[in-house]
Design an enzyme around this catalytic site. Structure first.
Site, PDB file in Angstrom:
ATOM      1  N   LYS A 109      72.631  66.664   1.334  1.00  0.00           N
ATOM      2  CA  LYS A 109      71.461  66.354   2.183  1.00  0.00           C
ATOM      3  C   LYS A 109      71.711  65.071   2.971  1.00  0.00           C
ATOM      4  O   LYS A 109      71.418  64.978   4.162  1.00  0.00           O
ATOM      5  CB  LYS A 109      70.207  66.208   1.318  1.00  0.00           C
TER       6      LYS A 109
ATOM      7  N   SER B 167      65.543  65.839   1.542  1.00  0.00           N
ATOM      8  CA  SER B 167      64.977  65.693   0.203  1.00  0.00           C
ATOM      9  C   SER B 167      64.904  64.225  -0.197  1.00  0.00           C
ATOM     10  O   SER B 167      65.763  63.425   0.189  1.00  0.00           O
ATOM     11  CB  SER B 167      65.867  66.443  -0.802  1.00  0.00           C
TER      12      SER B 167
ATOM     13  N   ASN C  99      58.218  66.778  -4.412  1.00  0.00           N
ATOM     14  CA  ASN C  99      58.335  67.958  -5.289  1.00  0.00           C
ATOM     15  C   ASN C  99      57.381  69.072  -4.869  1.00  0.00           C
ATOM     16  O   ASN C  99      56.216  69.053  -5.260  1.00  0.00           O
ATOM     17  CB  ASN C  99      58.100  67.549  -6.742  1.00  0.00           C
TER      18      ASN C  99
ATOM     19  N   TYR D 207      74.385  67.738  -4.741  1.00  0.00           N
ATOM     20  CA  TYR D 207      73.299  68.346  -3.947  1.00  0.00           C
ATOM     21  C   TYR D 207      72.693  67.287  -3.020  1.00  0.00           C
ATOM     22  O   TYR D 207      72.598  67.477  -1.811  1.00  0.00           O
ATOM     23  CB  TYR D 207      72.222  68.935  -4.855  1.00  0.00           C
TER      24      TYR D 207
HETATM   25  C1  WQD Z   1      60.248  67.495 -12.527  1.00  0.00           C
HETATM   26  C2  WQD Z   1      59.984  66.755 -13.830  1.00  0.00           C
HETATM   27  C3  WQD Z   1      61.847  66.747 -15.327  1.00  0.00           C
HETATM   28  C4  WQD Z   1      61.789  71.079 -16.143  1.00  0.00           C
HETATM   29  C5  WQD Z   1      64.230  68.687  -8.181  1.00  0.00           C
HETATM   30  C6  WQD Z   1      65.339  68.355  -7.245  1.00  0.00           C
HETATM   31  C7  WQD Z   1      64.756  67.847  -5.960  1.00  0.00           C
HETATM   32  C8  WQD Z   1      63.805  68.873  -5.407  1.00  0.00           C
HETATM   33  C9  WQD Z   1      62.721  69.207  -6.420  1.00  0.00           C
HETATM   34  C10 WQD Z   1      65.004  70.189  -3.815  1.00  0.00           C
HETATM   35  C11 WQD Z   1      61.155  65.894 -14.269  1.00  0.00           C
HETATM   36  C12 WQD Z   1      60.676  67.511 -15.931  1.00  0.00           C
HETATM   37  C13 WQD Z   1      61.515  69.809 -15.639  1.00  0.00           C
HETATM   38  C14 WQD Z   1      61.569  71.346 -17.524  1.00  0.00           C
HETATM   39  C15 WQD Z   1      60.793  69.099 -17.825  1.00  0.00           C
HETATM   40  N1  WQD Z   1      64.491  70.043  -5.047  1.00  0.00           N
HETATM   41  N2  WQD Z   1      61.015  68.846 -16.467  1.00  0.00           N
HETATM   42  N3  WQD Z   1      61.076  70.332 -18.313  1.00  0.00           N
HETATM   43  O1  WQD Z   1      64.180  67.202 -10.869  1.00  0.00           O
HETATM   44  O2  WQD Z   1      62.102  66.058  -9.901  1.00  0.00           O
HETATM   45  O3  WQD Z   1      63.489  67.528  -8.449  1.00  0.00           O
HETATM   46  O4  WQD Z   1      63.393  69.662  -7.607  1.00  0.00           O
HETATM   47  O5  WQD Z   1      64.883  69.459  -2.867  1.00  0.00           O
HETATM   48  O6  WQD Z   1      65.788  67.626  -5.054  1.00  0.00           O
HETATM   49  O7  WQD Z   1      66.084  67.308  -7.829  1.00  0.00           O
HETATM   50  O8  WQD Z   1      62.122  68.542 -10.227  1.00  0.00           O
HETATM   51  O9  WQD Z   1      60.745  70.225 -11.380  1.00  0.00           O
HETATM   52  O10 WQD Z   1      63.170  69.934 -12.090  1.00  0.00           O
HETATM   53  O11 WQD Z   1      61.508  68.171 -12.670  1.00  0.00           O
HETATM   54  O12 WQD Z   1      60.359  68.199 -18.568  1.00  0.00           O
HETATM   55  O13 WQD Z   1      61.801  72.483 -18.050  1.00  0.00           O
HETATM   56  O14 WQD Z   1      59.779  67.708 -14.861  1.00  0.00           O
HETATM   57  O15 WQD Z   1      62.488  65.954 -16.318  1.00  0.00           O
HETATM   58  O16 WQD Z   1      60.633  64.714 -14.882  1.00  0.00           O
HETATM   59  P1  WQD Z   1      63.007  67.239  -9.949  1.00  0.00           P
HETATM   60  P2  WQD Z   1      61.904  69.308 -11.616  1.00  0.00           P
END
Ligand code: WQD
Length: 346
Positions: free
Chosen positions: A159, A131, A185, A155
């Protein structure tokens, strides 16, 4: 008349999960014989029937935990497995901070047990689901594979530890052929609409949450932070279509074969990202266009542990794997909406 060699057999751990199931389809389409193993902790057995409905082919499936070395070794030997793609593991950042021991047991312990079973079964081609979280706070952007690594949550540390284990393993025995793929993502769904990102409970990630708001199952999206120093104040990420990601695994597995790009290198890390950053609000607007549904949102406080912005430098994958992400943000949203709509039909 030349007789075609039998298809190579690959085991996917976590094979009924979101990325595992999409990779199973891509490998099947590329001519691999695909065997699936999953402990069903975060996946439904119903996905197996959907894979068979899409392909018309049966997939050997084993309900097992990768930490059960004897069970995994029996599958490797019994199915004549030649390579393993390792997806099985826990992946919720917040949960990992609350329960780090279960993450180290499941993710790191699981990887060690799996690799020990592979060595015992003389199987040494390994693709690992890593990741971009391993890069930690950006020293520069876009992240290339040379960017320093520094996990910022348990987490991400699991990795990173697994990558370090793989590096030591490869250095100890050059028969291993290992590719650690650093995902950005993953979002979107297979064109059939039969499989997609369908987490249990309230989604942590943006796209599955947006899908459910558009479907009226959740009332409003909370945008975690609207005052970041980014193009519109909201978080920027490198979204990659899950089918592009799946095809990246096929390319990596093919590259590990003798005589191919990674055929002589025991260990490589490769970014799998689009190289393009999109903000939360750009994704919301793209989803509204794709679904023709409103996605009401409200500003909310920043989420602990979130980075303002990150995206990939993807040129190593293009050079080594002859792979690049092709599908647009619109296609990611349209396929997610088609899956969500299909789910709602039941
Ligand atoms: C994306 C953006 C949030 C939810 C995570 C893991 C990463 C990978 C992918 C495994 C950010 C914003 C989110 C919400 C929001 N997983 N958001 N409201 O955190 O970039 O990555 O998932 O490998 O390791 O860390 O993904 O989709 O949670 O967030 O505003 O209800 O959307 O702040 O900017 P993230 P995410």
């Amino acid at each position: 008349m030349s007789i075609a060699p039998p298809p190579k057999t690959v085991l996917l751990t976590g094979g009924l999960g979101y990325i595992g199931s999409h990779t199973a389809l891509a490998l099947h389409e590329a001519g691999w014989r695909v065997v699936l193993l999953d402990n069903l902790a975060n996946a439904s057995r119903a996905v197996l029937g959907r894979l068979e409905a899409i392909t018309g082919a049966p997939f050997p499936f084993y309900e097992a935990d990768v930490r059960d070395r004897a069970a995994v070794e029996a599958v490797l030997k019994g199915e004549g497995v030649q390579a393993v793609v390792h997806f099985a593991g826990a992946k919720a950042v917040g949960e990992s901070s609350a329960d780090p021991l279960s993450y180290f047991d499941n993710n790191v312990g699981g990887a060690v047990a799996l690799l020990q079973a592979m060595a015992a079964a003389n199987v040494r081609q390994f693709v690992f689901s890593s990741s971009a979280t391993v890069y930690g706070t950006p020293k520069y952007l876009p992240y290339d594979e040379a960017h320093p690594t520094a996990a910022i949550n348990p987490y991400g540390r699991t990795k990173l530890h697994i990558e370090e284990i793989l590096q030591d393993l490869a250095a100890s025995d050059d028969r291993w052929r290992i590719a650690a793929l650093r995902y950005f993502n993953p979002v979107g769904a297979h064109d059939s609409g039969l499989i997609g990102d369908d987490p249990n409970g309230i989604p942590n990630n943006l796209m599955p949450y947006v899908m459910r708001v558009a479907a009226g199952q959740l009332e409003v999206l909370s945008v975690f932070g609207t005052d970041y120093d980014t193009k519109d104040g909201t978080g920027v990420r490198d979204y990659i279509h899950v089918v592009d990601l799946a095809e990246g695994h096929v390319a990596a597995l093919e590259a590990l074969q003798p005589g191919r790009a990674l055929g002589e290198s025991p260990f490589e890390v490769v970014n799998l990202g689009s190289g393009v950053g999109h903000s939360v609000l750009e994704l919301v607007k793209a989803f509204e266009r794709a679904s023709n549904r409103p996605v009401p949102w409200k500003a909310a406080p920043r989420r602990a542990g979130d980075l303002p912005e990150y995206f990939a430098e993807p040129s190593k994958a293009k050079a080594l794997l002859k792979w690049e992400a092709k599908r647009s943000l619109e296609a990611m949203c349209a396929s997610s909406w088609a899956f969500q709509s299909r789910q709602a039909e039941g």
